[in-house]
Design a protein around this motif. Structure first.
Motif, PDB file in Angstrom:
ATOM      1  N   VAL A 105     -38.314  -8.045 -46.089  1.00 61.78           N
ATOM      2  CA  VAL A 105     -38.591  -6.799 -45.615  1.00 61.78           C
ATOM      3  C   VAL A 105     -40.291  -6.268 -45.905  1.00 61.78           C
ATOM      4  O   VAL A 105     -40.633  -6.538 -47.188  1.00 61.78           O
ATOM      5  N   GLU A 106     -40.788  -5.514 -45.065  1.00 64.80           N
ATOM      6  CA  GLU A 106     -41.984  -4.842 -45.319  1.00 64.80           C
ATOM      7  C   GLU A 106     -41.874  -3.828 -46.288  1.00 64.80           C
ATOM      8  O   GLU A 106     -42.503  -3.421 -47.289  1.00 64.80           O
ATOM      9  N   TRP A 107     -40.640  -3.055 -46.203  1.00 62.38           N
ATOM     10  CA  TRP A 107     -40.370  -1.945 -46.893  1.00 62.38           C
ATOM     11  C   TRP A 107     -38.799  -1.978 -47.124  1.00 62.38           C
ATOM     12  O   TRP A 107     -38.083  -2.478 -46.207  1.00 62.38           O
ATOM     13  N   LEU A 108     -38.232  -1.425 -48.118  1.00 64.99           N
ATOM     14  CA  LEU A 108     -36.888  -1.236 -48.468  1.00 64.99           C
ATOM     15  C   LEU A 108     -36.729   0.132 -48.922  1.00 64.99           C
ATOM     16  O   LEU A 108     -37.454   0.605 -49.959  1.00 64.99           O
ATOM     17  N   LYS A 109     -36.023   1.211 -48.361  1.00 71.95           N
ATOM     18  CA  LYS A 109     -35.651   2.259 -48.860  1.00 71.95           C
ATOM     19  C   LYS A 109     -34.238   2.454 -49.463  1.00 71.95           C
ATOM     20  O   LYS A 109     -33.268   1.933 -48.876  1.00 71.95           O
ATOM     21  N   ILE A 110     -33.852   2.834 -50.348  1.00 68.84           N
ATOM     22  CA  ILE A 110     -32.691   2.874 -51.240  1.00 68.84           C
ATOM     23  C   ILE A 110     -32.558   4.352 -51.311  1.00 68.84           C
ATOM     24  O   ILE A 110     -33.318   5.352 -51.652  1.00 68.84           O
ATOM     25  N   ILE A 115     -33.663  16.060 -54.166  1.00 67.41           N
ATOM     26  CA  ILE A 115     -33.004  17.366 -54.560  1.00 67.41           C
ATOM     27  C   ILE A 115     -31.939  17.262 -53.694  1.00 67.41           C
ATOM     28  O   ILE A 115     -31.511  16.718 -52.592  1.00 67.41           O
ATOM     29  N   GLY A 116     -30.944  18.247 -54.026  1.00 68.08           N
ATOM     30  CA  GLY A 116     -29.592  18.632 -53.347  1.00 68.08           C
ATOM     31  C   GLY A 116     -28.965  17.213 -53.413  1.00 68.08           C
ATOM     32  O   GLY A 116     -28.691  16.710 -54.664  1.00 68.08           O
ATOM     33  N   HIS A 117     -28.339  16.511 -52.257  1.00 71.43           N
ATOM     34  CA  HIS A 117     -27.721  15.536 -52.140  1.00 71.43           C
ATOM     35  C   HIS A 117     -28.493  14.296 -51.561  1.00 71.43           C
ATOM     36  O   HIS A 117     -27.787  13.023 -51.171  1.00 71.43           O
ATOM     37  N   VAL A 118     -29.921  14.209 -51.741  1.00 73.61           N
ATOM     38  CA  VAL A 118     -30.434  13.219 -51.127  1.00 73.61           C
ATOM     39  C   VAL A 118     -31.331  12.700 -52.152  1.00 73.61           C
ATOM     40  O   VAL A 118     -32.565  13.403 -52.395  1.00 73.61           O
ATOM     41  N   PHE A 119     -31.237  11.450 -52.408  1.00 74.14           N
ATOM     42  CA  PHE A 119     -32.368  11.031 -53.342  1.00 74.14           C
ATOM     43  C   PHE A 119     -32.676   9.440 -52.921  1.00 74.14           C
ATOM     44  O   PHE A 119     -31.758   8.799 -52.462  1.00 74.14           O
ATOM     45  N   GLU A 120     -34.043   9.015 -53.321  1.00 76.67           N
ATOM     46  CA  GLU A 120     -34.399   8.018 -52.626  1.00 76.67           C
ATOM     47  C   GLU A 120     -35.619   7.372 -53.412  1.00 76.67           C
ATOM     48  O   GLU A 120     -36.442   7.973 -54.162  1.00 76.67           O
ATOM     49  N   ALA A 121     -35.886   6.254 -53.178  1.00 80.80           N
ATOM     50  CA  ALA A 121     -37.065   5.388 -53.471  1.00 80.80           C
ATOM     51  C   ALA A 121     -37.433   4.472 -52.321  1.00 80.80           C
ATOM     52  O   ALA A 121     -36.511   3.963 -51.673  1.00 80.80           O
ATOM     53  N   THR A 122     -38.710   4.200 -52.401  1.00 80.55           N
ATOM     54  CA  THR A 122     -38.997   2.945 -51.342  1.00 80.55           C
ATOM     55  C   THR A 122     -39.879   1.779 -52.042  1.00 80.55           C
ATOM     56  O   THR A 122     -40.866   2.202 -52.799  1.00 80.55           O
ATOM     57  N   GLU A 123     -39.493   0.702 -51.755  1.00 81.04           N
ATOM     58  CA  GLU A 123     -40.425  -0.502 -52.385  1.00 81.04           C
ATOM     59  C   GLU A 123     -40.629  -1.142 -51.477  1.00 81.04           C
ATOM     60  O   GLU A 123     -40.034  -1.078 -50.364  1.00 81.04           O
ATOM     61  N   VAL A 124     -41.989  -1.828 -51.491  1.00 74.98           N
ATOM     62  CA  VAL A 124     -42.500  -2.569 -50.395  1.00 74.98           C
ATOM     63  C   VAL A 124     -42.690  -4.206 -50.772  1.00 74.98           C
ATOM     64  O   VAL A 124     -42.738  -4.256 -52.073  1.00 74.98           O
ATOM     65  N   GLY A 125     -42.802  -4.926 -49.823  1.00 74.48           N
ATOM     66  CA  GLY A 125     -42.807  -6.521 -49.880  1.00 74.48           C
ATOM     67  C   GLY A 125     -41.638  -7.041 -50.792  1.00 74.48           C
ATOM     68  O   GLY A 125     -41.802  -7.589 -51.585  1.00 74.48           O
ATOM     69  N   VAL A 126     -40.669  -6.550 -50.514  1.00 70.18           N
ATOM     70  CA  VAL A 126     -39.438  -7.271 -50.900  1.00 70.18           C
ATOM     71  C   VAL A 126     -38.907  -8.536 -50.419  1.00 70.18           C
ATOM     72  O   VAL A 126     -38.876  -8.817 -49.084  1.00 70.18           O
TER      73      VAL A 126
END
Length: 106
Positions: free
Chosen positions: A21-26, A52-63
């Protein structure tokens, strides 16, 4: 092009990425520490899910296909597939049969 959020009961603690994947959002509904590794290689990259609140995320590229993502809280993952020629394809939910039922230790 859009991808739906999964209900939290479908979140997982660990997933093997089946496609390059080009990017992966967790995404999670709680703060977490995650790691990503490639099977057969030593070490892993650790990263936080922030938000914040109830939404937490990170994006990784080139997976790459076969990389394993583990988090200290259950999560969903979505990525934009890249074919063997480097062309962007569709977005996919990364849903897999769970490898473990409990969140990984952080």
């Amino acid at each position: 092009d859009g991808t739906s959020f999964l209900p939290s009961e479908f979140f997982q603690a660990e997933v093997v990425i089946p496609l390059k994947v080009e990017w992966l959002k967790i995404i999670s509904n709680s703060s977490a520490t995650c790691s990503m590794q490639i099977p057969g290689l030593k070490g892993a990259k650790a990263f936080p899910l922030s938000g914040i609140g109830h939404v937490f995320e990170a994006t990784e590229v080139g997976v790459l296909a076969g990389q394993v993502v583990q988090c200290s809280a259950h999560f969903m993952a979505v990525g934009n597939h890249v074919d063997e020629r480097g062309n962007l394809q569709d977005e996919y939910q990364m849903i897999a049969v769970p490898i473990s039922k409990e969140p990984a230790d952080a």
